[in-house]
Design a protein around this motif. Sequence first.
Motif, PDB file in Angstrom:
ATOM      1  N   PHE A  17       0.809  -1.219   0.000  1.00 53.59           N
ATOM      2  CA  PHE A  17       0.000   0.000   0.000  1.00 53.59           C
ATOM      3  C   PHE A  17       0.842   1.269   0.000  1.00 53.59           C
ATOM      4  CE2 PHE A  17      -2.763  -3.093   2.500  1.00 53.59           C
ATOM      5  CZ  PHE A  17      -3.448  -3.522   1.359  1.00 53.59           C
ATOM      6  N   GLY A  18       2.092   1.155  -0.440  1.00 54.40           N
ATOM      7  CA  GLY A  18       2.926   2.326  -0.654  1.00 54.40           C
ATOM      8  C   GLY A  18       3.049   3.213   0.570  1.00 54.40           C
ATOM      9  N   SER A  19       2.682   4.478   0.423  1.00 57.93           N
ATOM     10  CA  SER A  19       2.821   5.462   1.496  1.00 57.93           C
ATOM     11  C   SER A  19       1.579   5.566   2.372  1.00 57.93           C
ATOM     12  CB  SER A  19       3.137   6.838   0.911  1.00 57.93           C
ATOM     13  OG  SER A  19       2.105   7.253   0.026  1.00 57.93           O
ATOM     14  N   MET A  20       0.664   4.611   2.245  1.00 58.93           N
ATOM     15  CA  MET A  20      -0.550   4.631   3.050  1.00 58.93           C
ATOM     16  C   MET A  20      -0.331   3.890   4.370  1.00 58.93           C
ATOM     17  SD  MET A  20      -2.838   6.317   1.291  1.00 58.93           S
ATOM     18  CE  MET A  20      -1.470   7.362   0.797  1.00 58.93           C
ATOM     19  N   PRO A  21      -0.450   4.569   5.511  1.00 57.72           N
ATOM     20  CA  PRO A  21      -0.378   3.865   6.791  1.00 57.72           C
ATOM     21  C   PRO A  21      -1.696   3.150   7.078  1.00 57.72           C
ATOM     22  CG  PRO A  21      -0.766   6.193   7.163  1.00 57.72           C
ATOM     23  CD  PRO A  21      -0.588   6.023   5.678  1.00 57.72           C
ATOM     24  N   VAL A  22      -1.655   2.142   7.928  1.00 54.47           N
ATOM     25  CA  VAL A  22      -2.865   1.432   8.345  1.00 54.47           C
ATOM     26  C   VAL A  22      -2.943   1.471   9.867  1.00 54.47           C
ATOM     27  CG1 VAL A  22      -2.817  -0.054   6.309  1.00 54.47           C
ATOM     28  CG2 VAL A  22      -1.739  -0.835   8.424  1.00 54.47           C
ATOM     29  N   PRO A  23      -4.154   1.416  10.427  1.00 56.98           N
ATOM     30  CA  PRO A  23      -4.282   1.544  11.882  1.00 56.98           C
ATOM     31  C   PRO A  23      -3.722   0.368  12.665  1.00 56.98           C
ATOM     32  CG  PRO A  23      -6.414   1.130  10.864  1.00 56.98           C
ATOM     33  CD  PRO A  23      -5.458   1.407   9.752  1.00 56.98           C
ATOM     34  N   HIS A  70      -2.474   0.392  -3.566  1.00 50.47           N
ATOM     35  CA  HIS A  70      -3.335   1.425  -3.000  1.00 50.47           C
ATOM     36  C   HIS A  70      -3.960   2.348  -4.033  1.00 50.47           C
ATOM     37  CE1 HIS A  70       0.549   3.249  -3.578  1.00 50.47           C
ATOM     38  NE2 HIS A  70       0.068   4.459  -3.339  1.00 50.47           N
ATOM     39  N   GLY A  71      -3.460   2.334  -5.241  1.00 51.52           N
ATOM     40  CA  GLY A  71      -4.076   3.139  -6.292  1.00 51.52           C
ATOM     41  C   GLY A  71      -3.514   4.527  -6.458  1.00 51.52           C
ATOM     42  N   GLY A  72      -2.294   4.780  -5.979  1.00 53.20           N
ATOM     43  CA  GLY A  72      -1.652   6.040  -6.335  1.00 53.20           C
ATOM     44  C   GLY A  72      -1.490   6.116  -7.841  1.00 53.20           C
ATOM     45  N   SER A  73      -1.489   7.313  -8.388  1.00 56.79           N
ATOM     46  CA  SER A  73      -1.468   7.441  -9.849  1.00 56.79           C
ATOM     47  C   SER A  73      -0.217   6.829 -10.460  1.00 56.79           C
ATOM     48  CB  SER A  73      -1.587   8.909 -10.253  1.00 56.79           C
ATOM     49  OG  SER A  73      -0.521   9.662  -9.707  1.00 56.79           O
ATOM     50  N   GLY A  74       0.941   7.031  -9.810  1.00 55.06           N
ATOM     51  CA  GLY A  74       2.176   6.457 -10.334  1.00 55.06           C
ATOM     52  C   GLY A  74       2.206   4.949 -10.242  1.00 55.06           C
ATOM     53  N   VAL A 102      -7.013  -2.370  -7.087  1.00 54.32           N
ATOM     54  CA  VAL A 102      -6.753  -1.216  -6.246  1.00 54.32           C
ATOM     55  C   VAL A 102      -7.537  -1.344  -4.944  1.00 54.32           C
ATOM     56  CG1 VAL A 102      -7.067   1.280  -6.022  1.00 54.32           C
ATOM     57  CG2 VAL A 102      -6.191   0.321  -8.156  1.00 54.32           C
ATOM     58  N   VAL A 103      -6.838  -1.095  -3.841  1.00 56.29           N
ATOM     59  CA  VAL A 103      -7.470  -1.004  -2.525  1.00 56.29           C
ATOM     60  C   VAL A 103      -7.332   0.462  -2.111  1.00 56.29           C
ATOM     61  CG1 VAL A 103      -7.424  -1.798  -0.129  1.00 56.29           C
ATOM     62  CG2 VAL A 103      -6.867  -3.394  -1.983  1.00 56.29           C
ATOM     63  N   PRO A 104      -8.296   1.304  -2.486  1.00 57.82           N
ATOM     64  CA  PRO A 104      -8.133   2.741  -2.274  1.00 57.82           C
ATOM     65  C   PRO A 104      -8.294   3.150  -0.816  1.00 57.82           C
ATOM     66  CG  PRO A 104     -10.266   2.282  -3.256  1.00 57.82           C
ATOM     67  CD  PRO A 104      -9.531   0.976  -3.211  1.00 57.82           C
ATOM     68  N   PHE A 105      -7.542   4.204  -0.468  1.00 55.96           N
ATOM     69  CA  PHE A 105      -7.625   4.802   0.855  1.00 55.96           C
ATOM     70  C   PHE A 105      -8.247   6.193   0.794  1.00 55.96           C
ATOM     71  CE2 PHE A 105      -4.613   1.473   1.334  1.00 55.96           C
ATOM     72  CZ  PHE A 105      -4.445   1.191   2.681  1.00 55.96           C
ATOM     73  N   THR A 106      -7.807   7.005  -0.183  1.00 51.83           N
ATOM     74  CA  THR A 106      -8.197   8.416  -0.180  1.00 51.83           C
ATOM     75  C   THR A 106      -7.923   9.044  -1.546  1.00 51.83           C
ATOM     76  OG1 THR A 106      -7.875  10.518   1.008  1.00 51.83           O
ATOM     77  CG2 THR A 106      -5.907   9.208   0.576  1.00 51.83           C
ATOM     78  N   VAL A 155     -11.810  -2.498  -3.917  1.00 48.65           N
ATOM     79  CA  VAL A 155     -12.442  -2.638  -2.604  1.00 48.65           C
ATOM     80  C   VAL A 155     -11.730  -1.677  -1.658  1.00 48.65           C
ATOM     81  CG1 VAL A 155     -12.942  -4.168  -0.667  1.00 48.65           C
ATOM     82  CG2 VAL A 155     -13.040  -5.061  -3.003  1.00 48.65           C
ATOM     83  N   PRO A 156     -12.436  -0.675  -1.109  1.00 49.06           N
ATOM     84  CA  PRO A 156     -11.779   0.269  -0.193  1.00 49.06           C
ATOM     85  C   PRO A 156     -11.139  -0.449   0.989  1.00 49.06           C
ATOM     86  CG  PRO A 156     -13.967   1.040  -0.805  1.00 49.06           C
ATOM     87  CD  PRO A 156     -13.859  -0.358  -1.323  1.00 49.06           C
ATOM     88  N   PHE A 157     -10.024   0.080   1.444  1.00 49.61           N
ATOM     89  CA  PHE A 157      -9.334  -0.573   2.548  1.00 49.61           C
ATOM     90  C   PHE A 157     -10.241  -0.762   3.758  1.00 49.61           C
ATOM     91  CE2 PHE A 157      -6.904  -0.419   6.494  1.00 49.61           C
ATOM     92  CZ  PHE A 157      -6.066  -1.508   6.299  1.00 49.61           C
ATOM     93  N   ALA A 158     -11.100   0.218   4.023  1.00 54.14           N
ATOM     94  CA  ALA A 158     -11.972   0.152   5.195  1.00 54.14           C
ATOM     95  C   ALA A 158     -12.934  -1.033   5.136  1.00 54.14           C
ATOM     96  CB  ALA A 158     -12.755   1.453   5.338  1.00 54.14           C
ATOM     97  N   LYS A 159     -13.181  -1.565   3.933  1.00 54.42           N
ATOM     98  CA  LYS A 159     -14.114  -2.678   3.771  1.00 54.42           C
ATOM     99  C   LYS A 159     -13.408  -3.987   3.411  1.00 54.42           C
ATOM    100  CE  LYS A 159     -17.967   0.260   2.303  1.00 54.42           C
ATOM    101  NZ  LYS A 159     -18.994   0.507   1.246  1.00 54.42           N
ATOM    102  N   LEU A 160     -12.092  -3.973   3.366  1.00 52.14           N
ATOM    103  CA  LEU A 160     -11.340  -5.142   2.925  1.00 52.14           C
ATOM    104  C   LEU A 160     -11.363  -6.235   3.987  1.00 52.14           C
ATOM    105  CD1 LEU A 160      -9.480  -6.047   0.548  1.00 52.14           C
ATOM    106  CD2 LEU A 160      -7.541  -5.304   1.966  1.00 52.14           C
TER     107      LEU A 160
END
Length: 221
Positions: free
Chosen positions: A62-68, A127-131, A145-149, A169-174
Amino acid sequence: RMKHERVPVIQGFSEHVIPVQPDWGDHVHTTGYWMLDEAGWEPSEALLKFLEAGQPPVFIGFGSMPVPDPEATTRLILEALQRSGKRGLLHAGWAQLGKTDLPENVFLLDYAPYGWLFPRMAAIIHHGGSGTTGFALRSGVPSMVVPFTGDQPFWGRRTSELGVGYPAVPFAKLNADHLAGAIRSMTTNMEMRRQALELRDAMADEKGIPRAVEIIQHYLT
């Protein structure tokens, strides 16, 4: 105001991913993705050994996306890989995944250039960053893609609409069911794999960076 004054716009993605729209105007340029080789980078012996030890793995990161809860997310991923019967390449990233004992069929990756890595995968989950999306679409490998924001849901939708990946599938629902189902689909759906290869080939001759430089030079002169 930018549209009225026809301020030049340079878009660093492919027209095969987002077709040129007639209402954009000729001051809006789509060049193809901006990709650079990383001179001097070499894969570690451990990474090469893992890749050569079996079937291509599934990339999950998920690249630069932190998770709780990194440990819970890691357990979810390991369960999905086990259910799907696939090897995995787990990218630690800012989510700090893999901070636990991993089975032999899962490799913990700190870093590798996506342009080198992604074509060697069986499927790509990101995570679906454009790059990152650009690297995934150019790899010829199905992706999810598991999108965050931000713009990540858009890139997840385009990946699915193009027929080259599993619906986002959004991360919150994965959960493990979602992930295992996605992995099974991407690694067995031959039509999806064919379309992923066709998209890769369609973008193969695009020269995003030289084209962007050419456009900038044109406006400066």
